[in-house]
Design an enzyme around this catalytic site. Structure first.
Site, mmCIF file in Angstrom:
data_model
loop_
_atom_site.group_PDB
_atom_site.id
_atom_site.type_symbol
_atom_site.label_atom_id
_atom_site.label_comp_id
_atom_site.label_asym_id
_atom_site.label_seq_id
_atom_site.Cartn_x
_atom_site.Cartn_y
_atom_site.Cartn_z
ATOM 1 N N ARG A 181 -6.163 2.535 18.134
ATOM 2 C CA ARG A 181 -5.798 1.104 18.102
ATOM 3 C C ARG A 181 -5.430 0.557 19.488
ATOM 4 N NH1 ARG A 181 -2.750 0.980 12.165
ATOM 5 N NH2 ARG A 181 -4.718 0.870 11.001
ATOM 6 N N ASP A 199 2.300 -0.433 12.045
ATOM 7 C CA ASP A 199 1.067 -1.018 11.500
ATOM 8 C C ASP A 199 0.868 -2.471 11.923
ATOM 9 O OD1 ASP A 199 0.445 1.346 10.248
ATOM 10 O OD2 ASP A 199 1.375 0.788 8.346
ATOM 11 N N LYS A 231 0.837 -1.211 0.000
ATOM 12 C CA LYS A 231 0.000 0.000 0.000
ATOM 13 C C LYS A 231 0.872 1.262 0.000
ATOM 14 C CE LYS A 231 -2.692 0.811 3.793
ATOM 15 N NZ LYS A 231 -2.709 2.217 4.215
HETATM 16 C C1 S3P Z 1 2.477 5.156 6.079
HETATM 17 C C2 S3P Z 1 3.082 5.602 7.229
HETATM 18 C C3 S3P Z 1 2.601 5.255 8.562
HETATM 19 C C4 S3P Z 1 1.687 4.043 8.527
HETATM 20 C C5 S3P Z 1 0.658 4.129 7.440
HETATM 21 C C6 S3P Z 1 1.331 4.248 6.092
HETATM 22 C C7 S3P Z 1 3.025 5.599 4.792
HETATM 23 O O1 S3P Z 1 1.882 6.349 9.088
HETATM 24 O O2 S3P Z 1 1.048 3.888 9.774
HETATM 25 O O3 S3P Z 1 -0.164 2.995 7.443
HETATM 26 O O4 S3P Z 1 2.681 5.008 3.761
HETATM 27 O O5 S3P Z 1 3.811 6.552 4.802
HETATM 28 P P1 S3P Z 1 2.616 7.574 9.823
HETATM 29 O O6 S3P Z 1 3.541 8.172 8.861
HETATM 30 O O7 S3P Z 1 1.531 8.516 10.202
HETATM 31 O O8 S3P Z 1 3.284 6.958 11.010
#
Ligand code: S3P
Length: 419
Positions: free
Chosen positions: A338, A307, A11
């Protein structure tokens, strides 16, 4: 649990592939683009900004170019990454945009991106630091030297993307390493990014006005999705599960180290670099090979497995000595709170669990099937599907469909390898 399972595209990498190819000169073909609803939100926003996107067999073809003002607001759905990364890009455009999302996204903190983007010269209206965000872009942003207030890859990426539209070199001092997919993806598209190790962390530099060039790429399988299967297979005796083609970026793999330290048999094979990201096969067996708790997770490692903490909480119920997580207050501002969600659901399943402002403790407990809640959060839904497999009796998950936010087809995939 046995067999071989290919996971959907990562993702985080998919968001970046789409956004950066939209800014590049030429057409980029992206293979294995994530099927997640979040990544579809990014594509819909880019299409609304005038970017040409076509399906070509199993790939996506994106033609980069000048973004155009969208007719209405840009709907980021449930996706924090879409909103925060696009905020950086839109801050550097010569028009106004409105970014909005669902109730969960409207509740999440955006002040962290608003403040530095305003320091760079954008004007951003919000509902007290929350979406909807009205971004009055500025084609000539000013480069800043920025030290993020929160260890967040989304925040770092937002500033780096805005830096592409700034006069001069924007720097980000990252004291706690977070996923570096934006750095790797920009380099894949021909950008020059400096990364210097300083006493206090890594200083990342990006010069404004650089030309990006289209470059076809393949997205690896999502390690955060793999984590649910690794936990389930590792804890169900007799399992032997192979997960090929998974992204193994070192800023994302701490979950595997933690599971290994709990005695779970996880091995990595066939590692190669694909489109500037390490990719390989994960093999997990349901046999405990020593190692035992208690496991304490705190400090810098938290950003590397943020995550995966919901499914690690579930795993904690099966680890001698249990699992304690601290310094993870960020979990309270994800798609759900969470910490509250795992505490509530684990209690309903009979586990011994305690929550703190910045984490939780889970003690070794026998899980009983129960009715739990997804709390509208994909990772909570999937973590408790794994809990249901480990529990005695039946588990029902209210709102389980939200798994599609990151993994449509998750329950079918789980059923296909569960014996
Ligand atoms: C992500 C960064 C993380 C993660 C999110 C995806 C990303 O969030 O929790 O699911 O793709 O940069 P944060 O940057 O807010 O920690």
């Amino acid at each position: 649990m046995a067999g071989t399972l290919s996971l959907p595209g990562d993702k985080s990498i998919s968001h970046r592939a789409a956004i950066i190819s939209a800014l590049a000169r030429g057409e980029t073909r992206i293979a294995n683009y994530a099927t997640s609803a979040d990544c579809a939100s990014t594509l819909a926003c880019l299409a609304a900004l005038g970017i040409g996107i076509r399906r070509e067999g199993d790939s996506l073809a994106i033609t980069g170019g000048q973004l155009q003002k969208a007719d209405g607001f840009l709907d980021c759905g449930n996706s924090g990454t879409t909103m925060r990364l696009l905020a950086g890009v839109l801050a550097g455009q010569g028009f106004e945009s409105v970014l909005d999302g669902d109730d969960s996204l409207r509740g999440r903190p955006m002040g962290r991106v608003i403040r530095p983007l305003e320091a760079m010269g954008a004007e951003i209206g919000s509902r007290e630091g929350r979406a909807p965000l009205t971004i009055q872009g500025n084609r000539r942003l000013t480069a800043i030297d920025y030290e993020p207030e929160t260890a967040s890859a989304q925040l770092k990426s937002c500033i780096m993307l805005a830096g592409l539209f700034a006069d001069g070199c924007t720097t980000v001092l990252e004291r706690t390493p977070t996923r570096d997919h934006t750095e790797r993806m920009l380099i894949w598209f021909g950008a020059e990014i400096s990364q210097a190790t300083e006493r206090d962390g890594t200083l990342i530099g990006i010069r404004g006005g650089q030309d990006l060039q289209a470059n076809d790429l393949a997205v690896p399988g999502d390690i955060s999705s793999a984590a649910f299967f690794v936990v389930a297979a590792g804890l169900l005796e007799g399992s032997d599960l192979t997960l090929p083609g998974v992204g193994l970026n070192p800023t994302r793999t701490a979950v595997l180290d933690v599971l290994r330290s709990a005695g779970i048999s996880v091995s990595i094979e066939n590692v190669e670099t694909v489109c500037n990201e390490p990719v390989g096969t994960i093999r997990v067996r349901g046999e405990r090979i020593g190692g035992a708790g208690p496991i304490h997770l705190s400090g810098k490692v938290i950003a590397n497995l943020i995550d995966e903490l919901p499914v690690l909480a579930v795993a904690g119920t099966q680890i001698d000595g249990g699992l304690e997580v601290r310094d993870a207050g960020e979990l309270r501002v994800k798609e759900s709170d969470r910490i509250a969600a795992v505490t509530e659901n684990l209690r309903r399943m009979g586990a011994d669990v305690e929550q703190f402002a910045d984490g939780f403790t889970v003690r070794r407990s026998k899980l009983q099937g129960a009715r739990v809640d997804a709390f509208g959060d994909h990772r909570i839904a999937m973590a408790f599907a794994v809990a249901g497999l480990l529990a005695e009796g039946e588990t029902a998950i209210d709102g389980a469909d939200c798994a599609a936010v990151s993994y449509p087809g998750f329950y079918d995939a789980l059923a296909s390898v569960a014996e």
